[in-house]
Design an enzyme around this catalytic site. Structure first.
Site, PDB file in Angstrom:
ATOM      1  N   ASP A  38       0.812  -1.227   0.000  1.00 44.43           N
ATOM      2  CA  ASP A  38       0.000   0.000   0.000  1.00 44.43           C
ATOM      3  C   ASP A  38       0.839   1.267   0.000  1.00 44.43           C
ATOM      4  O   ASP A  38       0.430   2.300   0.532  1.00 44.43           O
ATOM      5  CB  ASP A  38      -0.966   0.016   1.210  1.00 44.43           C
ATOM      6  CG  ASP A  38      -1.905  -1.172   1.188  1.00 44.43           C
ATOM      7  OD1 ASP A  38      -2.240  -1.629   0.078  1.00 44.43           O
ATOM      8  OD2 ASP A  38      -2.290  -1.657   2.269  1.00 44.43           O
ATOM      9  N   LYS A  85       1.733   2.179  -5.161  1.00 41.00           N
ATOM     10  CA  LYS A  85       2.242   1.644  -6.431  1.00 41.00           C
ATOM     11  C   LYS A  85       1.304   1.976  -7.586  1.00 41.00           C
ATOM     12  O   LYS A  85       1.741   2.369  -8.669  1.00 41.00           O
ATOM     13  CB  LYS A  85       2.421   0.116  -6.324  1.00 41.00           C
ATOM     14  CG  LYS A  85       3.453  -0.293  -5.264  1.00 41.00           C
ATOM     15  CD  LYS A  85       3.519  -1.796  -5.077  1.00 41.00           C
ATOM     16  CE  LYS A  85       2.313  -2.409  -4.430  1.00 41.00           C
ATOM     17  NZ  LYS A  85       2.094  -2.049  -3.003  1.00 41.00           N
ATOM     18  N   GLY A 105      -4.667  -4.142  -3.793  1.00 38.77           N
ATOM     19  CA  GLY A 105      -5.623  -3.086  -4.127  1.00 38.77           C
ATOM     20  C   GLY A 105      -4.802  -1.877  -4.503  1.00 38.77           C
ATOM     21  O   GLY A 105      -4.146  -1.296  -3.647  1.00 38.77           O
ATOM     22  N   HIS A 106      -4.750  -1.554  -5.783  1.00 38.60           N
ATOM     23  CA  HIS A 106      -3.914  -0.457  -6.267  1.00 38.60           C
ATOM     24  C   HIS A 106      -4.819   0.699  -6.687  1.00 38.60           C
ATOM     25  O   HIS A 106      -5.615   0.577  -7.617  1.00 38.60           O
ATOM     26  CB  HIS A 106      -3.042  -0.924  -7.438  1.00 38.60           C
ATOM     27  CG  HIS A 106      -2.017  -1.951  -7.030  1.00 38.60           C
ATOM     28  ND1 HIS A 106      -1.098  -2.488  -7.887  1.00 38.60           N
ATOM     29  CD2 HIS A 106      -1.774  -2.524  -5.817  1.00 38.60           C
ATOM     30  CE1 HIS A 106      -0.333  -3.351  -7.219  1.00 38.60           C
ATOM     31  NE2 HIS A 106      -0.730  -3.389  -5.978  1.00 38.60           N
ATOM     32  N   GLN A 139       1.953  -5.976  -3.279  1.00 40.08           N
ATOM     33  CA  GLN A 139       2.407  -6.099  -1.886  1.00 40.08           C
ATOM     34  C   GLN A 139       3.710  -5.297  -1.700  1.00 40.08           C
ATOM     35  O   GLN A 139       3.930  -4.336  -2.409  1.00 40.08           O
ATOM     36  CB  GLN A 139       2.591  -7.565  -1.476  1.00 40.08           C
ATOM     37  CG  GLN A 139       1.272  -8.326  -1.338  1.00 40.08           C
ATOM     38  CD  GLN A 139       0.683  -8.813  -2.642  1.00 40.08           C
ATOM     39  OE1 GLN A 139       1.341  -9.499  -3.389  1.00 40.08           O
ATOM     40  NE2 GLN A 139      -0.564  -8.479  -2.910  1.00 40.08           N
TER      41      GLN A 139
HETATM   42  P1  GDP Z   1      -0.786   0.368  -3.554  1.00 42.64           P
HETATM   43  O1  GDP Z   1      -1.389  -0.908  -3.110  1.00 42.64           O
HETATM   44  O2  GDP Z   1       0.684   0.421  -3.331  1.00 42.64           O
HETATM   45  O3  GDP Z   1      -1.159   0.745  -4.954  1.00 42.64           O
HETATM   46  O4  GDP Z   1      -1.405   1.506  -2.584  1.00 42.64           O
HETATM   47  P2  GDP Z   1      -2.942   1.649  -2.163  1.00 42.64           P
HETATM   48  O5  GDP Z   1      -3.714   2.164  -3.309  1.00 42.64           O
HETATM   49  O6  GDP Z   1      -3.442   0.405  -1.516  1.00 42.64           O
HETATM   50  O7  GDP Z   1      -2.818   2.699  -0.983  1.00 42.64           O
HETATM   51  C1  GDP Z   1      -2.292   3.971  -1.184  1.00 42.64           C
HETATM   52  C2  GDP Z   1      -3.363   4.994  -0.789  1.00 42.64           C
HETATM   53  O8  GDP Z   1      -2.767   6.274  -0.663  1.00 42.64           O
HETATM   54  C3  GDP Z   1      -4.443   5.159  -1.848  1.00 42.64           C
HETATM   55  O9  GDP Z   1      -5.646   5.498  -1.232  1.00 42.64           O
HETATM   56  C4  GDP Z   1      -3.920   6.325  -2.692  1.00 42.64           C
HETATM   57  O10 GDP Z   1      -4.962   7.042  -3.347  1.00 42.64           O
HETATM   58  C5  GDP Z   1      -3.281   7.173  -1.635  1.00 42.64           C
HETATM   59  N1  GDP Z   1      -2.125   7.966  -2.058  1.00 42.64           N
HETATM   60  C6  GDP Z   1      -1.149   7.656  -2.954  1.00 42.64           C
HETATM   61  N2  GDP Z   1      -0.196   8.619  -2.956  1.00 42.64           N
HETATM   62  C7  GDP Z   1      -0.584   9.534  -2.058  1.00 42.64           C
HETATM   63  C8  GDP Z   1       0.006  10.750  -1.580  1.00 42.64           C
HETATM   64  O11 GDP Z   1       1.077  11.181  -1.983  1.00 42.64           O
HETATM   65  N3  GDP Z   1      -0.695  11.434  -0.611  1.00 42.64           N
HETATM   66  C9  GDP Z   1      -1.886  10.996  -0.110  1.00 42.64           C
HETATM   67  N4  GDP Z   1      -2.476  11.724   0.820  1.00 42.64           N
HETATM   68  N5  GDP Z   1      -2.450   9.856  -0.539  1.00 42.64           N
HETATM   69  C10 GDP Z   1      -1.802   9.141  -1.484  1.00 42.64           C
HETATM   70  P1  IMO Z   2      -0.929  -4.150  -2.279  1.00 39.88           P
HETATM   71  O1  IMO Z   2      -0.478  -4.696  -3.615  1.00 39.88           O
HETATM   72  C1  IMO Z   2      -0.946  -4.570   2.049  1.00 39.88           C
HETATM   73  C2  IMO Z   2      -1.007  -8.645   3.647  1.00 39.88           C
HETATM   74  C3  IMO Z   2      -2.252  -9.101   4.376  1.00 39.88           C
HETATM   75  C4  IMO Z   2      -1.662 -10.101   5.333  1.00 39.88           C
HETATM   76  C5  IMO Z   2      -0.550 -10.759   4.514  1.00 39.88           C
HETATM   77  C6  IMO Z   2      -0.968 -12.049   3.833  1.00 39.88           C
HETATM   78  O2  IMO Z   2      -2.215  -3.431  -2.330  1.00 39.88           O
HETATM   79  O3  IMO Z   2       0.175  -3.374  -1.643  1.00 39.88           O
HETATM   80  P2  IMO Z   2      -2.578 -12.738   1.831  1.00 39.88           P
HETATM   81  O4  IMO Z   2      -3.926 -12.245   1.434  1.00 39.88           O
HETATM   82  O5  IMO Z   2      -1.532 -12.513   0.801  1.00 39.88           O
HETATM   83  O6  IMO Z   2      -2.620 -14.148   2.336  1.00 39.88           O
HETATM   84  O7  IMO Z   2      -2.174 -11.843   3.116  1.00 39.88           O
HETATM   85  O8  IMO Z   2      -0.197  -9.801   3.532  1.00 39.88           O
HETATM   86  N1  IMO Z   2      -1.250  -8.134   2.276  1.00 39.88           N
HETATM   87  C7  IMO Z   2      -1.178  -6.852   1.939  1.00 39.88           C
HETATM   88  N2  IMO Z   2      -0.975  -5.754   2.699  1.00 39.88           N
HETATM   89  N3  IMO Z   2      -1.067  -4.461   0.710  1.00 39.88           N
HETATM   90  C8  IMO Z   2      -1.239  -5.540  -0.071  1.00 39.88           C
HETATM   91  O9  IMO Z   2      -1.233  -5.479  -1.410  1.00 39.88           O
HETATM   92  C9  IMO Z   2      -1.353  -6.814   0.548  1.00 39.88           C
HETATM   93  N4  IMO Z   2      -1.550  -8.068   0.092  1.00 39.88           N
HETATM   94  C10 IMO Z   2      -1.470  -8.864   1.158  1.00 39.88           C
HETATM   95  O10 IMO Z   2      -2.885  -8.026   5.032  1.00 39.88           O
HETATM   96  O11 IMO Z   2      -1.049  -9.430   6.415  1.00 39.88           O
HETATM   97 MG    MG Z   3      -2.900  -1.587  -1.829  1.00 35.93          MG
END
Ligand code: GDP
Ligand code: IMO
Ligand code: MG
Length: 428
Positions: free
Chosen positions: A13, A16, A40-41, A222
């Site tokens: 998270d 990415k 979840g991207h 991840q």
């Molecule tokens: P990913 O899994 O690495 O793609 O990241 P996620 O989407 O799960 O989580 C990142 C969260 O931070 C999302 O809700 C994005 O919209 C948000 N986000 C990304 N970059 C920034 C930033 O620079 N500032 C803030 N406030 N939010 C951001």
């Molecule tokens: P993105 O790509 C954050 C965590 C879960 C759990 C562990 C194992 O959005 O960054 P799993 O479902 O793979 O058996 O879970 O890994 N986890 C993540 N945490 N971002 C993710 O993906 C994750 N995918 C799995 O919360 O601790």
């Molecule tokens: Mg994510």
């Protein structure tokens, strides 16, 4: 040409999805190399917020083709729902999305097994997203799995049934009660839909693209601290999230890897169980969570929050061969008078700067340096020249300790809130 790799350096998270979307105009192909719908991207642009699970984050750009690589595990139901949402938004998915035939399928019983396994672990549960990831990779390495290419073969139903029989025995062993029928109907309906999309031998395809001087970006899911080998085992996911995963998950030779973009938040978060040395259980942690809206994009769970952890970051940089750092969510720290960064840990009174083998049970306490906060809203800035001096100092501190330049600073969730910096030489 070489393949650039973009991956998370923390516990996922990091942002990415946002950065892949920002970088996509520079590339012809965006290829996801591991993980599944546990990811979840999130992307935000033109007032739209969109979360992708399996589909690469370049899908909104007309000029790029997105590839789901062999290292990914696919839940047909989830991917079809993702496709339908994109079609509703007018995205020409068929033209822009290709699937590796070798990607493994998540069966409904894999999801049940995930739930049964977690329930059996009790208080030692991993905190899995329960999307069937672990059981699917277990069947892959156990040489039992079904691959996407199998859906076009005559004996697919038979292969499916014999694997499900094995799973039923395991579910019986767990004493787990379940209703499979509806899940199966939904799954086979999605399989029929999936047949309409093009499948390729993605390793040949991508190597050919490289020979033709096409630019490829590999998208990780991840983060490095969730890697099956190098993460905080057993609180990890079941794939190689690190740079080497791009080689095995796409069929790219190590000498074809170019830039390695390592993404990290200006602080740390983690969802699920497992060690987290700099975790905050106080008002600062709550403030980071609220400012950063740190709630899971897949499960909605509150993310655990803490200060930036340099020993962990340096470890991830080393394992991935990171060439550029991208610092996300700088805006989230905008109203702190002081910001802490962990430079070392204390382990039984000794100062160390590496992650010990079994950090879950060790008495590990972080050692912090305090930096002055910038106390300024960053979200409207357009240029690094306008950065407050305290932010510049924060960036320089991380660069000095890691020896890697921070080339991008993200100051908000929107595509436009991204400051590309001049690449600078840094002292190691
Ligand atoms: P990913 O899994 O690495 O793609 O990241 P996620 O989407 O799960 O989580 C990142 C969260 O931070 C999302 O809700 C994005 O919209 C948000 N986000 C990304 N970059 C920034 C930033 O620079 N500032 C803030 N406030 N939010 C951001
Ligand atoms: P993105 O790509 C954050 C965590 C879960 C759990 C562990 C194992 O959005 O960054 P799993 O479902 O793979 O058996 O879970 O890994 N986890 C993540 N945490 N971002 C993710 O993906 C994750 N995918 C799995 O919360 O601790
Ligand atoms: Mg994510």
């Amino acid at each position: 040409m070489k393949v650039d790799v973009l991956l998370g350096l923390q516990w996922g998270d990091e942002g990415k999805g946002k950065i892949v979307d920002v970088l996509t105009p520079r590339y012809n192909y965006i290829a996801r190399f591991q993980g599944g719908p546990n990811a979840g991207h999130t992307l935000e642009f033109n007032g739209i917020k969109h979360v992708l699970r399996t589909i690469p984050s370049g899908i909104f750009h007309e000029g790029a083709v997105n590839i789901i690589g062999n290292g990914v595990v696919i839940d047909p139901v989830v991917v079809i729902a993702e496709i339908e949402a994109l079609l509703k938004m007018g995205v020409e998915v068929k033209k822009r999305l290709l699937f590796s035939k070798k990607a493994h399928l998540i069966l409904p019983t894999h999801r049940l097994l995930d739930a049964a396994s977690e329930a059996a672990k009790g208080s030692n549960k991993i905190g899995s997203t329960l999307k069937g990831i672990g059981p699917t990779y277990m069947d892959k390495t156990g040489r039992n799995g079904l691959r996407l290419g199998d859906i076009h073969t005559a004996d697919f139903r038979q292969k499916y049934s014999s694997l499900v029989e094995k799973h039923k025995q395991l579910l019986g062993f767990y004493n787990f009660s379940y209703q499979l029928e509806e899940m199966e109907q939904e799954w086979f309906k999605a399989i029929e839909e999936l047949k309409k999309y093009e499948q390729i031998e993605s390793e040949h395809f991508l190597n050919q693209a490289l020979s033709n001087n096409q630019a490829i970006l590999a998208e990780g899911a991840q983060g490095s601290l969730l890697d099956i080998d190098f993460g905080s085992y057993p609180f990890v996911t079941s794939s190689n999230t690190i740079c080497a995963g791009a080689c095995t998950g796409l069929g790219i030779a190590p000498n074809k890897i170019g830039n390695v973009y390592g993404i990290f938040k200006a602080y740390c978060t983690r969802v699920g169980s497992g060690p987290f040395p700099t975790e905050l259980h106080d008002a600062d942690g709550d403030k980071i969570r609220n400012n950063g809206r740190e709630f899971g994009s897949v499960t909605g769970r509150p993310r655990r929050c803490g200060w930036l952890d340099l020993p962990a970051l340096k470890y991830a940089i080393a394992i991935n061969g990171v060439t550029e750092l991208l610092m996300m969510k700088a805006d989230v720290l905008s109203d702190f008078d002081t910001i802490k960064i962990c430079t070392h840990y204390l382990l039984e009174g000794k100062k160390i700067d590496y992650l010990p083998y079994d950090i879950q049970n060790e008495q590990l306490s972080p050692v912090y340096e305090e930096l002055k906060g910038w106390n300024k809203d960053l979200t409207q800035l357009n240029n690094e020249r306008d950065f407050p001096v305290e932010l510049i100092q924060y960036i320089a501190f991380v660069e000095k300790h890691t020896g890697v330049p921070i080339t991008v600073v993200s100051i908000g969730p929107d595509r436009t809130q991204t400051i590309i910096r001049n690449k600078k030489a840094v002292a190691v």
